[in-house]
Design a protein around this motif. Structure first.
Motif, short mmCIF file in Angstrom:
data_model
loop_
_atom_site.label_atom_id
_atom_site.label_comp_id
_atom_site.label_asym_id
_atom_site.label_seq_id
_atom_site.Cartn_x
_atom_site.Cartn_y
_atom_site.Cartn_z
N ARG A 58 -8.44 -25.74 14.54
CA ARG A 58 -9.26 -26.14 13.40
C ARG A 58 -10.73 -25.87 13.73
NH1 ARG A 58 -4.68 -26.58 12.21
NH2 ARG A 58 -3.62 -28.22 10.99
N LEU A 82 -14.88 -28.72 8.28
CA LEU A 82 -13.65 -29.26 7.73
C LEU A 82 -13.32 -28.62 6.38
CD1 LEU A 82 -11.46 -31.47 8.28
CD2 LEU A 82 -12.84 -32.99 6.84
N THR A 85 -9.30 -21.19 7.03
CA THR A 85 -9.01 -21.18 8.46
C THR A 85 -7.57 -20.74 8.71
OG1 THR A 85 -10.56 -23.01 8.79
CG2 THR A 85 -9.05 -22.53 10.58
N LYS A 86 -6.65 -21.27 7.95
CA LYS A 86 -5.24 -20.94 8.14
C LYS A 86 -4.99 -19.46 7.84
CE LYS A 86 -0.58 -22.37 6.72
NZ LYS A 86 0.20 -23.29 5.87
N ASP A 119 -11.19 -25.75 6.83
CA ASP A 119 -9.85 -26.12 7.28
C ASP A 119 -8.99 -26.70 6.17
OD1 ASP A 119 -10.60 -25.44 9.89
OD2 ASP A 119 -11.22 -27.49 10.37
N GLU A 120 -9.62 -27.47 5.26
CA GLU A 120 -8.83 -28.27 4.32
C GLU A 120 -9.22 -28.14 2.86
OE1 GLU A 120 -9.05 -32.32 5.56
OE2 GLU A 120 -8.08 -31.97 7.51
N ALA A 168 -5.56 -29.69 20.34
CA ALA A 168 -4.57 -30.06 19.33
C ALA A 168 -3.63 -31.11 19.90
CB ALA A 168 -3.78 -28.82 18.90
N ASN A 191 -12.75 -28.85 14.96
CA ASN A 191 -12.67 -29.25 16.37
C ASN A 191 -13.85 -28.72 17.19
OD1 ASN A 191 -10.26 -30.52 15.83
ND2 ASN A 191 -8.98 -28.85 16.59
N PHE A 214 -3.41 -21.88 13.72
CA PHE A 214 -3.52 -23.04 12.83
C PHE A 214 -2.30 -23.94 12.99
CE2 PHE A 214 -3.42 -25.40 8.87
CZ PHE A 214 -4.76 -25.67 8.61
N SER A 254 -5.51 -22.49 3.60
CA SER A 254 -6.96 -22.68 3.65
C SER A 254 -7.57 -21.43 4.27
CB SER A 254 -7.30 -23.91 4.49
OG SER A 254 -6.98 -23.68 5.86
#
Length: 330
Positions: free
Chosen positions: A254, A224, A241-242, A227-228, A4, A257, A249, A239
Motif C-alpha cells: 500500500r 490512502l 495502487t492495485k 489505495d482505496e 503487510a 505504508n 497489492f 484502485s
C-alpha cells in the motif's frame, strides 16, 4: 515502511485490459479527496448555508485549487438540491472590456448564444439565463466560482456588483467565490485603503487559505486515496495502487505504508537543498512523484514488489519539487 500483516501468493487478479494511455494516472484526469479538500468543502458549505455573498479562496500556485473547485462544483449540487453552480475562468486582459467580460461569462455558464450583441445585450442575456436557472432549481440563488480571480480589475468588480444588484431585484441571491493566489489579499488591502467597502462587503468578507500537504496526516490521506478511494475502470475493484501493483497489492503493498518514510525523505531533501521555509508540498508535485513511482516501478515498468528510498528520491527529483521551492524562495 510498514510491513503487510499477511503475505499471500501472487495470483491471477484478472487485471483490467484498457487502451494504452487511458488510465487516469496516465491522463492526470482524477482528483482524490484530501484533507485540504475536506476543509475547503466545509468552508464552502458554511458560506452557502449562511448565504454569505462571497469569499476569497487563496493559496500559492500548484496546490490544486482549480481541480479541487471543479470537483466540488460537481458534488455540491447533490447536497444543495440542484443549486446552480458555475465555474468561471478569469481571462487576463490588459484593458477590460465590458462586452468581452459578459461574453466570457456567457461562455462559462454554457449559454448557447455568447457572442452576438453589444455589452448591454449580453448583460441582459446573462441575467435572464441566471434568473431562469435560479427559478428552475427552486433555490432562488446562483453560485459562481471565479478562478484566477487575482486577474480581476476594479471595474470588473463593478460589473459583478451590477449583476448582483439586478439578480437581487428578482429575488435571486448571488454567492461569488474568488479563487486565486496571494494577490487576492493584496487587492483586498488596496480596496480597504481606497474605501471600496462595497466590493469587500460583497465578495471578500470571508477568507480561506488553501494549502498543500503540510503534515503526516495530509500525506497519509493522499496516499490512502490511491489505495482505496479511487477505481478504474468503474466497478472493476481495482484502485490505482492495485492496478499498477496487482500481485504486490494482494501481499499487502500500500502506498499509505510509505507515509513516514516519504515525510522523512521530503524533510531530508529540503534540508539538503537549504530550504528553511514552512513545510508544504503542492499537490501537483506530490502527484507527479506518485504517478512516476506507479508507472516506473509497477507492473508496467520494472514490476517490483516494493519501492526503495532511492527510488522514491528519484520520483521526487523527477517531479521538480525542490527546484520549484528554490525558485519560490528567490
Amino acid at each position: 515502511m510498514e510491513q503487510a500483516n499477511q503475505i499471500q501468493a501472487p495470483q491471477d487478479l484478472d487485471r483490467p485490459i484498457i487502451p494504452n494511455g487511458s488510465h487516469p494516472i496516465e491522463t492526470g484526469r482524477y482528483l482524490l479527496a484530501t484533507n485540504e479538500i475536506q476543509k475547503l468543502y466545509f468552508k464552502i458549505q458554511q458560506c452557502l448555508n449562511n448565504r454569505f455573498p462571497g469569499a476569497i479562496i487563496y493559496g500559492r500556485p500548484r496546490l490544486g485549487k482549480t481541480r479541487a473547485i471543479k470537483y466540488l462544483t460537481h458534488i455540491l449540487p447533490n447536497e444543495f438540491e440542484g443549486l446552480p453552480i458555475y465555474f468561471i475562468t478569469c481571462r487576463k486582459y490588459k484593458n477590460p472590456n465590458e462586452a468581452v467580460f459578459f461574453e466570457d461569462l456567457l461562455i462559462d455558464v454554457g449559454h448557447g448564444i455568447p457572442f452576438s450583441g453589444k455589452a448591454n445585450v449580453k448583460r441582459q442575456r446573462l441575467l435572464k439565463f441566471l434568473i431562469q436557472e435560479a427559478e428552475v432549481s427552486r433555490q432562488k440563488r446562483i453560485v459562481l466560482f471565479i478562478d484566477d480571480a487575482q486577474r480581476l480589475h476594479e471595474i470588473q468588480y463593478g460589473w459583478l456588483m451590477d449583476i448582483n444588484n439586478e439578480l437581487d431585484r428578482f429575488g435571486v441571491s448571488l454567492t461569488v467565490f474568488l479563487v486565486g493566489q496571494q494577490e487576492l489579499l493584496d487587492q483586498r488591502s488596496v480596496f480597504l485603503e481606497l474605501g471600496q467597502a462595497q466590493i469587500i462587503g460583497r465578495f471578500m468578507v470571508q477568507q480561506h487559505k488553501f494549502e498543500g500537504v503540510c503534515n503526516r496526516s495530509d500525506m497519509y490521506e493522499c496516499l490512502l486515496g490511491y489505495d482505496e478511494d479511487c477505481e478504474f475502470p468503474a466497478n472493476s475493484g481495482f484502485s490505482f495502487t492495485k492496478y499498477y501493483f496487482p500481485d504486490a497489492f494482494v501481499n499487502g503493498f500500500r502506498l499509505a505504508n510509505y507515509t513516514d518514510e516519504l515525510m522523512e525523505i521530503y524533510t531530508e531533501m529540503r534540508r539538503e537543498a537549504g530550504l528553511s521555509s514552512r513545510f508544504e508540498i503542492p499537490m501537483q508535485y506530490l502527484t507527479l512523484a506518485i504517478e512516476y513511482a506507479l508507472k516506473k516501478y509497477g507492473v508496467e515498468g520494472e514490476d517490483l514488489s516494493s519501492i526503495s528510498k532511492t527510488q522514491w528520491i528519484d520520483a521526487i527529483t523527477y517531479s521538480s519539487y525542490i527546484e520549484s521551492e528554490l525558485y519560490s524562495a528567490i
